[in-house]
Write a protein that holds these residues in place. Structure first.
Motif, short mmCIF file in Angstrom:
data_model
loop_
_atom_site.label_atom_id
_atom_site.label_comp_id
_atom_site.label_asym_id
_atom_site.label_seq_id
_atom_site.Cartn_x
_atom_site.Cartn_y
_atom_site.Cartn_z
N THR A 108 63.57 -17.99 27.31
CA THR A 108 62.63 -19.06 26.98
C THR A 108 63.30 -20.23 26.26
OG1 THR A 108 61.94 -17.89 24.98
CG2 THR A 108 60.58 -17.57 26.95
N GLU A 118 55.73 -22.38 26.98
CA GLU A 118 55.25 -21.02 27.25
C GLU A 118 53.74 -21.01 27.36
OE1 GLU A 118 56.78 -17.74 24.81
OE2 GLU A 118 58.39 -19.12 24.18
N THR A 119 53.22 -20.26 28.32
CA THR A 119 51.78 -20.03 28.40
C THR A 119 51.50 -18.68 27.72
OG1 THR A 119 51.85 -18.77 30.47
CG2 THR A 119 51.75 -21.20 30.65
N ASP A 120 50.25 -18.27 27.72
CA ASP A 120 49.92 -16.96 27.15
C ASP A 120 49.94 -15.88 28.23
OD1 ASP A 120 47.65 -17.66 28.52
OD2 ASP A 120 46.31 -17.57 26.78
N GLN A 121 50.43 -16.23 29.42
CA GLN A 121 50.47 -15.27 30.52
C GLN A 121 51.80 -14.53 30.50
OE1 GLN A 121 49.19 -18.66 33.22
NE2 GLN A 121 48.42 -16.88 34.33
N ARG A 122 51.73 -13.26 30.10
CA ARG A 122 52.92 -12.43 29.98
C ARG A 122 52.78 -11.20 30.87
NH1 ARG A 122 56.22 -13.59 25.56
NH2 ARG A 122 55.48 -15.39 24.43
N ASP A 129 60.54 -8.13 30.07
CA ASP A 129 59.39 -8.94 29.64
C ASP A 129 59.48 -10.34 30.22
OD1 ASP A 129 58.19 -6.95 27.99
OD2 ASP A 129 59.67 -7.36 26.44
N VAL A 131 57.30 -14.27 30.81
CA VAL A 131 56.25 -15.18 30.39
C VAL A 131 56.24 -16.36 31.36
CG1 VAL A 131 57.75 -16.41 28.75
CG2 VAL A 131 55.26 -16.54 28.50
#
Length: 139
Positions: A108, A118-122, A129, A131
């Motif tokens: 990131t 960054e979005t909150d979509q993980r 991991d 994102v």
């Protein structure tokens, strides 16, 4: 950096680097994408050697890049940054409103340098991991 060229390449030329860099422990076919034949693929050649690859897909003015990889011996030398700058300029010229990727969380910081948010979509895939990161390109 000496002799650098970035050009469009065939999708199957990306597979070897994708496999070596991203998922060397998985079967070779696991790095192939169903959409590969419909995408555009770019390669960065350093001194004549294919060093970095990335694949680009889009729906209307929203572009996504996938399978962005640089050979291990060339990582940290700025090749990925050059290829990403090329990609951003390419999609801007094509009229893109947004460029996004499913980034490894460990990368990131790299994408932040280019304005990706960054979005909150993980998600988690193959114990890695991810994102979703987006770059707004309001032309």
């Amino acid at each position: 950096m000496n002799d650098i060229q970035i050009e469009q390449i065939r999708h199957d030329i990306t597979w070897k680097i994708r496999h070596e860099v991203m998922y060397p422990d998985l079967p070779f076919d696991s790095i192939k994408l169903e959409e590969d034949k419909n995408g555009m693929h770019f390669g960065l050649f350093a001194n004549g050697q294919l060093t970095s690859v990335v694949s680009l897909f889009h729906v209307d003015t929203v572009y996504q890049f996938r399978k962005f990889a640089t050979i291990v011996s060339a990582q940290g030398k700025g090749y990925g940054a050059l290829l990403l700058k090329h990609l951003i300029n390419y999609v801007k010229t094509a009229g893109a409103e947004k460029l996004w990727c499913n980034a490894r969380v460990s990368a990131t910081g790299f994408y932040n340098k280019f304005g990706f948010i960054e979005t909150d979509q993980r998600s988690v895939s193959n114990d890695i991991d991810f994102v979703i990161m987006e770059l707004q390109l309001n032309n």
